[in-house]
Design an enzyme around this catalytic site. Structure first.
Site, PDB file in Angstrom:
ATOM      1  N   TYR A 196       0.841  -1.204   0.000  1.00 22.47           N
ATOM      2  CA  TYR A 196       0.000   0.000   0.000  1.00 22.47           C
ATOM      3  C   TYR A 196       0.884   1.265   0.000  1.00 22.47           C
ATOM      4  CZ  TYR A 196      -4.404   2.478   0.747  1.00 22.47           C
ATOM      5  OH  TYR A 196      -5.496   3.290   0.599  1.00 22.47           O
ATOM      6  N   LYS A 213      -3.098   8.353   3.368  1.00 26.39           N
ATOM      7  CA  LYS A 213      -4.309   8.152   4.188  1.00 26.39           C
ATOM      8  C   LYS A 213      -4.077   8.657   5.611  1.00 26.39           C
ATOM      9  CE  LYS A 213      -6.961   6.390   1.027  1.00 26.39           C
ATOM     10  NZ  LYS A 213      -7.808   7.350   0.279  1.00 26.39           N
TER      11      LYS A 213
HETATM   12  P1  NAP Z   1     -12.211   4.478  -8.020  1.00 27.66           P
HETATM   13  O1  NAP Z   1     -13.540   4.011  -8.396  1.00 27.66           O
HETATM   14  O2  NAP Z   1     -11.096   4.273  -8.978  1.00 27.66           O
HETATM   15  O3  NAP Z   1     -12.299   6.015  -7.571  1.00 27.66           O
HETATM   16  C1  NAP Z   1     -11.169   6.853  -7.504  1.00 27.66           C
HETATM   17  C2  NAP Z   1     -11.543   8.150  -8.145  1.00 27.66           C
HETATM   18  O4  NAP Z   1     -10.477   9.128  -8.024  1.00 27.66           O
HETATM   19  C3  NAP Z   1     -11.813   8.003  -9.638  1.00 27.66           C
HETATM   20  O5  NAP Z   1     -13.055   8.579  -9.948  1.00 27.66           O
HETATM   21  C4  NAP Z   1     -10.669   8.785 -10.286  1.00 27.66           C
HETATM   22  O6  NAP Z   1     -11.020   9.306 -11.549  1.00 27.66           O
HETATM   23  C5  NAP Z   1     -10.481   9.864  -9.244  1.00 27.66           C
HETATM   24  N1  NAP Z   1      -9.265  10.638  -9.450  1.00 27.66           N
HETATM   25  C6  NAP Z   1      -7.988  10.194  -9.538  1.00 27.66           C
HETATM   26  N2  NAP Z   1      -7.160  11.232  -9.763  1.00 27.66           N
HETATM   27  C7  NAP Z   1      -7.929  12.347  -9.802  1.00 27.66           C
HETATM   28  C8  NAP Z   1      -7.659  13.728 -10.014  1.00 27.66           C
HETATM   29  N3  NAP Z   1      -6.418  14.200 -10.234  1.00 27.66           N
HETATM   30  N4  NAP Z   1      -8.704  14.616  -9.990  1.00 27.66           N
HETATM   31  C9  NAP Z   1      -9.960  14.180  -9.797  1.00 27.66           C
HETATM   32  N5  NAP Z   1     -10.284  12.875  -9.607  1.00 27.66           N
HETATM   33  C10 NAP Z   1      -9.272  11.977  -9.607  1.00 27.66           C
HETATM   34  O7  NAP Z   1     -11.718   3.718  -6.692  1.00 27.66           O
HETATM   35  P2  NAP Z   1     -12.334   3.648  -5.209  1.00 27.66           P
HETATM   36  O8  NAP Z   1     -11.747   2.418  -4.631  1.00 27.66           O
HETATM   37  O9  NAP Z   1     -13.780   3.850  -5.219  1.00 27.66           O
HETATM   38  O10 NAP Z   1     -11.582   4.883  -4.514  1.00 27.66           O
HETATM   39  C11 NAP Z   1     -12.279   5.926  -3.869  1.00 27.66           C
HETATM   40  C12 NAP Z   1     -11.593   6.260  -2.553  1.00 27.66           C
HETATM   41  O11 NAP Z   1     -11.738   5.145  -1.674  1.00 27.66           O
HETATM   42  C13 NAP Z   1     -10.106   6.517  -2.672  1.00 27.66           C
HETATM   43  O12 NAP Z   1      -9.752   7.558  -1.787  1.00 27.66           O
HETATM   44  C14 NAP Z   1      -9.500   5.203  -2.199  1.00 27.66           C
HETATM   45  O13 NAP Z   1      -8.198   5.347  -1.700  1.00 27.66           O
HETATM   46  C15 NAP Z   1     -10.486   4.873  -1.097  1.00 27.66           C
HETATM   47  N6  NAP Z   1     -10.478   3.492  -0.614  1.00 27.66           N
HETATM   48  C16 NAP Z   1     -10.581   2.449  -1.477  1.00 27.66           C
HETATM   49  C17 NAP Z   1     -10.586   1.152  -0.974  1.00 27.66           C
HETATM   50  C18 NAP Z   1     -10.669  -0.018  -1.904  1.00 27.66           C
HETATM   51  O14 NAP Z   1     -10.357  -1.121  -1.472  1.00 27.66           O
HETATM   52  N7  NAP Z   1     -11.085   0.146  -3.149  1.00 27.66           N
HETATM   53  C19 NAP Z   1     -10.513   0.921   0.407  1.00 27.66           C
HETATM   54  C20 NAP Z   1     -10.432   2.009   1.261  1.00 27.66           C
HETATM   55  C21 NAP Z   1     -10.394   3.294   0.744  1.00 27.66           C
HETATM   56  P3  NAP Z   1     -10.767   8.393 -12.902  1.00 27.66           P
HETATM   57  O15 NAP Z   1     -11.294   7.033 -12.637  1.00 27.66           O
HETATM   58  O16 NAP Z   1     -11.480   9.104 -13.959  1.00 27.66           O
HETATM   59  O17 NAP Z   1      -9.289   8.314 -13.065  1.00 27.66           O
END
Ligand code: NAP
Length: 256
Positions: free
Chosen positions: A156, A163
């Site tokens: 990670y 985070k």
């Molecule tokens: P996701 O669907 O890929 O969402 C991430 C989003 O961030 C996407 O919409 C992406 O846009 C956007 N993004 C990236 N760079 C950006 C920028 N410069 N400006 C504006 N938007 C930007 O993945 P997710 O897992 O749902 O992630 C959402 C949050 O949850 C993140 O903070 C992640 O760290 C957190 N999280 C995820 C998990 C997990 O296991 N998946 C667990 C805990 C926390 P594009 O797709 O268009 O690039």
């Protein structure tokens, strides 16, 4: 009538129907919320988001690269013009260069570190600063974190450091925004198979380990992130701010 009828919110970070931000949006829609959305400026990001949110009648769908102050300002100007106010904000954005995530943290470049911090942690501050003047009757903000900000999760890497910064930002922002009756909290989510997660090496191993260790013996359902966000964004949690709530089937309370 839902809990969010006549409430307006902005959702930043929907990439597709697997996104955590989409699970939260679904829950908010079920409760009658009016939602606006942002997406990265690329045509593919725009297409993916429009396909999801246009059928829901979203009136505000705008490009926003959170690295750009101009983009952030333009989005919140448009929120003012479209809705006149904002009741809540969902920030669900993170990024780190994938090739650097695969290397040991020790090898992280200065540029990669700054980029990851800018998009994954600073962007919350930038969005809050722009949102606060629109939250004239108070408001609520939610961002999404992960256990890798508290403990070392091999693979990670810099994202864990982001985070940690994000969660502590939530506390400082809670202090600054409290005067305006704006609350801010983080959800620390269990591992979800999303686009972002694909960039984390060993993600499947992390998920397998999760189900073995979590007291509930299973993975988190996206809808469970949605219902916790509903709680944090509604007046059900009026006395709660600066918190990180784990929605992780209890994983984080177990040692060995
Ligand atoms: P996701 O669907 O890929 O969402 C991430 C989003 O961030 C996407 O919409 C992406 O846009 C956007 N993004 C990236 N760079 C950006 C920028 N410069 N400006 C504006 N938007 C930007 O993945 P997710 O897992 O749902 O992630 C959402 C949050 O949850 C993140 O903070 C992640 O760290 C957190 N999280 C995820 C998990 C997990 O296991 N998946 C667990 C805990 C926390 P594009 O797709 O268009 O690039």
């Amino acid at each position: 009538m839902g809990v969010f009828t006549s409430k307006t919110g902005l959702v930043m970070g929907v990439a597709n129907d697997r996104s955590i931000a989409w699970a939260i949006s679904e829950a908010l829609y079920q409760q009658g919320a009016e939602l606006g959305f942002t997406h990265l400026p690329s045509p593919s990001s725009q297409r993916r988001v429009r396909r999801l949110v246009e059928p829901r009648g979203a009136r505000l769908i705008l490009p926003c690269d959170v690295q750009s102050d101009a983009d952030v300002a333009r989005v919140f100007d448009a929120v003012r013009e479209t809705y006149g106010k904002l009741d809540f904000l969902v920030h669900s954005i993170a990024f780190a260069p994938p090739q650097e995530l695969r290397n040991p943290y020790l090898q992280m470049s200065r540029e990669g570190w700054h980029l990851a911090m800018d998009i994954s942690a600073y962007s919350l501050l930038a969005a809050c600063r722009a949102a606060a003047p629109l939250m004239t009757a108070g408001g609520a903000i939610v961002t999404i974190s992960y256990y890798g900000g508290e403990k070392v999760i091999p693979g990670y890497n810099v994202m864990g450091v982001c985070k940690a910064a994000l969660e502590h930002s939530v506390r400082y922002l809670a202090w600054d925004l409290g005067q305006q009756k704006i609350r801010i909290n983080a959800i620390s989510a269990g591992p979800m198979r999303t686009l972002s997660a694909a960039g984390i090496s060993g993600f499947d191993r992390i998920r397998d380990h999760f189900t073995q260790k979590a007291p509930l013996g299973r993975n988190v359902e996206p809808s469970e992130l949605g219902t916790t966000a509903l709680y944090l964004l509604s007046d059900q949690s009026d006395g709660v701010t600066g918190e990180t709530i784990h929605v992780d089937c209890g994983f984080s309370v177990v040692g060995i």
